[in-house]
Design a protein around this motif. Structure first.
Motif, mmCIF file in Angstrom:
data_model
loop_
_atom_site.group_PDB
_atom_site.id
_atom_site.type_symbol
_atom_site.label_atom_id
_atom_site.label_comp_id
_atom_site.label_asym_id
_atom_site.label_seq_id
_atom_site.Cartn_x
_atom_site.Cartn_y
_atom_site.Cartn_z
ATOM 1 N N ALA A 1 0.821 -1.208 0.000
ATOM 2 C CA ALA A 1 0.000 0.000 0.000
ATOM 3 C C ALA A 1 0.857 1.262 0.000
ATOM 4 C CB ALA A 1 -0.921 -0.001 1.218
ATOM 5 N N ASP A 2 2.129 1.162 0.354
ATOM 6 C CA ASP A 2 2.997 2.337 0.433
ATOM 7 C C ASP A 2 4.343 2.067 -0.251
ATOM 8 O OD1 ASP A 2 3.797 4.839 1.066
ATOM 9 O OD2 ASP A 2 3.992 4.506 3.212
ATOM 10 N N PRO A 3 4.357 2.008 -1.608
ATOM 11 C CA PRO A 3 5.592 1.663 -2.320
ATOM 12 C C PRO A 3 6.693 2.718 -2.178
ATOM 13 C CG PRO A 3 3.898 2.303 -3.868
ATOM 14 C CD PRO A 3 3.258 2.244 -2.517
ATOM 15 N N LEU A 4 6.329 3.981 -1.979
ATOM 16 C CA LEU A 4 7.341 5.026 -1.831
ATOM 17 C C LEU A 4 8.158 4.802 -0.564
ATOM 18 C CD1 LEU A 4 8.529 7.618 -2.954
ATOM 19 C CD2 LEU A 4 6.822 8.887 -1.636
ATOM 20 N N PHE A 5 7.496 4.393 0.506
ATOM 21 C CA PHE A 5 8.176 4.111 1.767
ATOM 22 C C PHE A 5 9.154 2.947 1.597
ATOM 23 C CE2 PHE A 5 8.236 1.772 5.838
ATOM 24 C CZ PHE A 5 8.820 2.747 6.625
ATOM 25 N N VAL A 6 8.725 1.905 0.893
ATOM 26 C CA VAL A 6 9.585 0.737 0.667
ATOM 27 C C VAL A 6 10.776 1.126 -0.205
ATOM 28 C CG1 VAL A 6 9.678 -1.579 -0.343
ATOM 29 C CG2 VAL A 6 7.679 -0.873 0.961
ATOM 30 N N ALA A 7 10.539 1.909 -1.241
ATOM 31 C CA ALA A 7 11.629 2.325 -2.125
ATOM 32 C C ALA A 7 12.628 3.208 -1.394
ATOM 33 C CB ALA A 7 11.054 3.071 -3.333
ATOM 34 N N ALA A 8 12.143 4.118 -0.561
ATOM 35 C CA ALA A 8 13.046 4.984 0.204
ATOM 36 C C ALA A 8 13.862 4.165 1.196
ATOM 37 C CB ALA A 8 12.243 6.054 0.940
ATOM 38 N N GLY A 9 13.245 3.192 1.836
ATOM 39 C CA GLY A 9 13.975 2.325 2.753
ATOM 40 C C GLY A 9 15.049 1.525 2.037
ATOM 41 N N GLY A 10 14.725 0.996 0.872
ATOM 42 C CA GLY A 10 15.718 0.264 0.077
ATOM 43 C C GLY A 10 16.860 1.155 -0.361
ATOM 44 N N LEU B 1 17.954 3.861 1.198
ATOM 45 C CA LEU B 1 18.787 4.151 2.372
ATOM 46 C C LEU B 1 19.659 2.960 2.758
ATOM 47 C CD1 LEU B 1 16.317 6.188 4.596
ATOM 48 C CD2 LEU B 1 18.329 7.035 3.380
ATOM 49 N N ILE B 2 19.100 1.763 2.682
ATOM 50 C CA ILE B 2 19.897 0.572 2.986
ATOM 51 C C ILE B 2 21.017 0.424 1.967
ATOM 52 C CG2 ILE B 2 19.842 -1.960 3.023
ATOM 53 C CD1 ILE B 2 17.041 -1.721 4.258
ATOM 54 N N GLY B 3 20.711 0.632 0.706
ATOM 55 C CA GLY B 3 21.745 0.547 -0.337
ATOM 56 C C GLY B 3 22.841 1.575 -0.146
ATOM 57 N N LEU B 4 22.461 2.798 0.198
ATOM 58 C CA LEU B 4 23.470 3.832 0.450
ATOM 59 C C LEU B 4 24.352 3.473 1.645
ATOM 60 C CD1 LEU B 4 21.437 7.110 -0.134
ATOM 61 C CD2 LEU B 4 23.353 6.265 -1.492
ATOM 62 N N GLY B 5 23.741 2.939 2.687
ATOM 63 C CA GLY B 5 24.506 2.542 3.868
ATOM 64 C C GLY B 5 25.503 1.443 3.555
ATOM 65 N N VAL B 6 25.056 0.432 2.835
ATOM 66 C CA VAL B 6 25.959 -0.661 2.461
ATOM 67 C C VAL B 6 27.058 -0.141 1.552
ATOM 68 C CG1 VAL B 6 26.098 -2.842 1.182
ATOM 69 C CG2 VAL B 6 24.238 -2.462 2.794
ATOM 70 N N GLY B 7 26.712 0.722 0.618
ATOM 71 C CA GLY B 7 27.724 1.297 -0.277
ATOM 72 C C GLY B 7 28.770 2.103 0.479
#
Length: 89
Positions: free
Chosen positions: A50-59, A61-67
């Motif tokens: 129901a909230d794809p923007l929230f999921v995309a933003a979380g992904g 942020l996780i990708g940036l952190g791992v990078g």
């Protein structure tokens, strides 16, 4: 005397862990547990869908952190090699 106490403690701990393992296996094989787990996963999936923007933003942020972690580790490794080369020359 201490050795006997250690052995007794080790045996008691092993028996306790084995009992917990058997209880965990018995609980994991319960069809009710499987059904409630599937229901929980389905509800979570529907809530996140129901909230794809929230999921995309979380992904993102996780990708940036791992990078950042990978880039920092590679920079540290590279600089460490440079410093060691200068010290040995």
């Amino acid at each position: 005397m201490k050795r006997r106490l250690r052995r007794a403690t080790t045996r008691t701990l092993a028996v306790a862990l084995a009992c917990l393992g058997f209880v965990g296996v018995a609980a994991a094989e319960s069809p009710i547990g499987d059904a409630t787990g599937a229901t929980d996963r389905a509800q979570t999936t529907l809530e996140l869908a129901a909230d794809p923007l929230f999921v995309a933003a979380g992904g993102l942020l996780i990708g940036l952190g791992v990078g950042l972690v990978v880039a920092s580790a590679l920079t540290y490794w590279h600089k460490n090699r440079q410093i060691r080369r200068r010290l040995h020359d």
